[in-house]
Motif scaffolding. Structure first.
Motif, PDB file in Angstrom:
ATOM      1  N   LYS B  89       0.821  -1.303   0.041  1.00 15.76           N
ATOM      2  CA  LYS B  89      -0.012   0.089   0.057  1.00 15.76           C
ATOM      3  C   LYS B  89       1.022   1.185  -0.001  1.00 15.76           C
ATOM      4  CE  LYS B  89      -4.743  -0.184   1.936  1.00 15.76           C
ATOM      5  NZ  LYS B  89      -5.502  -0.031   3.086  1.00 15.76           N
ATOM      6  N   GLN B  90       0.634   2.298  -0.885  1.00 17.74           N
ATOM      7  CA  GLN B  90       1.416   3.523  -0.788  1.00 17.74           C
ATOM      8  C   GLN B  90       0.555   4.542   0.076  1.00 17.74           C
ATOM      9  OE1 GLN B  90       3.830   4.095  -3.610  1.00 17.74           O
ATOM     10  NE2 GLN B  90       4.175   5.859  -2.264  1.00 17.74           N
ATOM     11  N   ILE B  91       1.457   5.287   1.087  1.00 19.17           N
ATOM     12  CA  ILE B  91       0.968   6.520   1.419  1.00 19.17           C
ATOM     13  C   ILE B  91       1.601   7.645   1.117  1.00 19.17           C
ATOM     14  CG2 ILE B  91       0.892   7.647   3.846  1.00 19.17           C
ATOM     15  CD1 ILE B  91       1.471   4.839   5.090  1.00 19.17           C
ATOM     16  N   THR B  92       0.915   8.540   0.324  1.00 19.66           N
ATOM     17  CA  THR B  92       1.229   9.862   0.036  1.00 19.66           C
ATOM     18  C   THR B  92       1.058  10.685   0.788  1.00 19.66           C
ATOM     19  OG1 THR B  92      -0.629  10.114  -1.338  1.00 19.66           O
ATOM     20  CG2 THR B  92       1.016   9.265  -2.552  1.00 19.66           C
ATOM     21  N   THR B  93       2.340  11.429   1.314  1.00 16.24           N
ATOM     22  CA  THR B  93       2.471  12.487   2.449  1.00 16.24           C
ATOM     23  C   THR B  93       2.263  13.931   2.003  1.00 16.24           C
ATOM     24  OG1 THR B  93       4.728  12.752   2.118  1.00 16.24           O
ATOM     25  CG2 THR B  93       3.956  11.000   3.518  1.00 16.24           C
ATOM     26  N   GLY B  94       2.063  14.162   0.625  1.00 13.28           N
ATOM     27  CA  GLY B  94       1.852  15.612   0.220  1.00 13.28           C
ATOM     28  C   GLY B  94       3.096  16.347   0.376  1.00 13.28           C
ATOM     29  N   THR B  95       3.141  17.393   1.273  1.00 16.73           N
ATOM     30  CA  THR B  95       4.381  17.956   1.413  1.00 16.73           C
ATOM     31  C   THR B  95       5.131  17.618   2.704  1.00 16.73           C
ATOM     32  OG1 THR B  95       3.299  19.979   2.689  1.00 16.73           O
ATOM     33  CG2 THR B  95       3.461  20.066   0.481  1.00 16.73           C
TER      34      THR B  95
END
Lengths: 228, 228
Positions: B89-95
């Protein structure tokens, strides 16, 4: 956790606003004294210090140059850069992952930078934090080494967007690392269309003459613009 | 600028405290279900994803394995890891320059991780920010590639101190980059005396068998300790 976010964002906004005010003061000072300021950002180990050592050596014959260099700990980089014979100052940030304008201001205190043609600022090795902090520079270079992979612009779009020019470093290792230059260039353009990109090897010297020529031209262009 | 620091520190302390509470909840959950959790931190481009792809392939025959992977943007890493056939699973953290325990918790929601023997968490590529955030893991590995230079432990001591084990990666490029292994090992020991260090090449497979054996042993050791 989520209840903390608004307060954190608000404080962060104030910190950034304070930084922008200080960066404006720095920029005005550099403009008035005719110093062209260039900052370098990249991952740890991309080769900022090696590239900068070469830049200082190559510019030193013709220009008055100096450097500020940021790191969490150690003064290793300042010691390396001092071999170029140019004046160098280390800023140690402790646990902070970026330089701020106030740290640049503090580092310049008591240092007569007036006669400088070029001041280089090497940021802490980090592809995230430095993007939000204006340091009063004229140009910001983001470095990407062939050993890091072609995907970095897509994964760290903000730092590529906040920089003016990209530099692909360690070109001498491109074959050994199977680095695909066309893909890297396409990824940079996808994130920031029209971005100027240099390809250099500080080790072999490839691309360095063109890079140095660009720096010198950019400085002249700014000085003419200011004179008008 | 300095007037902002105390407020910022206070807010940051609260965020970290909240994170520790959530990490404790995660750790208790993983312990109860018998899942051994390993996190990976390093610079961008050190080879976390490639190493993790190999780990998942090598463990998959004998264990139930899965991975969470953090990035600011893109799902590239999850796509690469999915080739190992393990759930990813990918977690995208934004900035945000690091993962937090709450993001791990959110990513696990609705996912039956109960039967897992191993869960791997690949952090955002960053040598500064991830050091402060406990993710409830059993072991934290810090990676250092031979292309980054021997000095990184001295320049980023906090991340080496917050990790349990160091892994020198891209060993196949050691000669081409003139990487000095004894100096790198001495620098790691200077920052964290007694730290266990692996030297691997995911490309040639060098050191991988020993590394995999260590993971399997660590999991068994923890399970026996819990059983007692």
């Amino acid at each position: 956790m989520s209840s903390m976010q608004p307060r954190l964002l608000e404080v962060r906004k104030n910190v950034l606003k304070q930084n922008d005010i200080m960066a404006r003061v720095l920029r005005e000072r550099f403009r008035a004294q005719g110093t062209f300021v260039v900052s370098l950002v990249s991952s740890p180990g991309t080769g900022k210090t090696t590239l900068l050592e070469n830049i200082l050596c190559l510019l030193r014959g013709q220009f008055r140059v100096a450097a500020l260099v940021g790191d969490l700990a150690t003064e290793n980089d300042a010691a390396r850069l001092a071999r170029s014979q140019a004046p160098v100052k280390q800023i140690t940030t402790g646990t902070l992952c970026h330089l701020e304008a106030a740290m640049v201001q503090n580092a310049l205190e008591g240092w007569d930078t007036g006669p400088l043609d070029f001041l280089f600022i090497e940021n802490v090795g980090n592809l995230v934090c430095p993007s939000s902090y204006d340091l009063g520079e004229n140009l910001r270079f983001v470095l990407l080494s062939v050993t890091e992979g072609e995907d970095k612009p897509l994964k760290y779009p903000t730092i590529f967007n906040s920089a003016d020019v990209a530099v692909i470093t360690k070109l001498d290792l491109a074959a050994a690392t199977e680095f695909n230059i066309p893909i890297a260039l396409a990824n940079i353009q996808a994130v920031r269309p029209g971005m100027k990109v240099f390809q250099v090897s500080a080790k072999s010297g490839a691309g360095m003459a063109e890079f140095i020529h660009f720096l010198s031209e950019q400085r002249s262009a700014l000085r003419s613009a200011v004179a008008i």
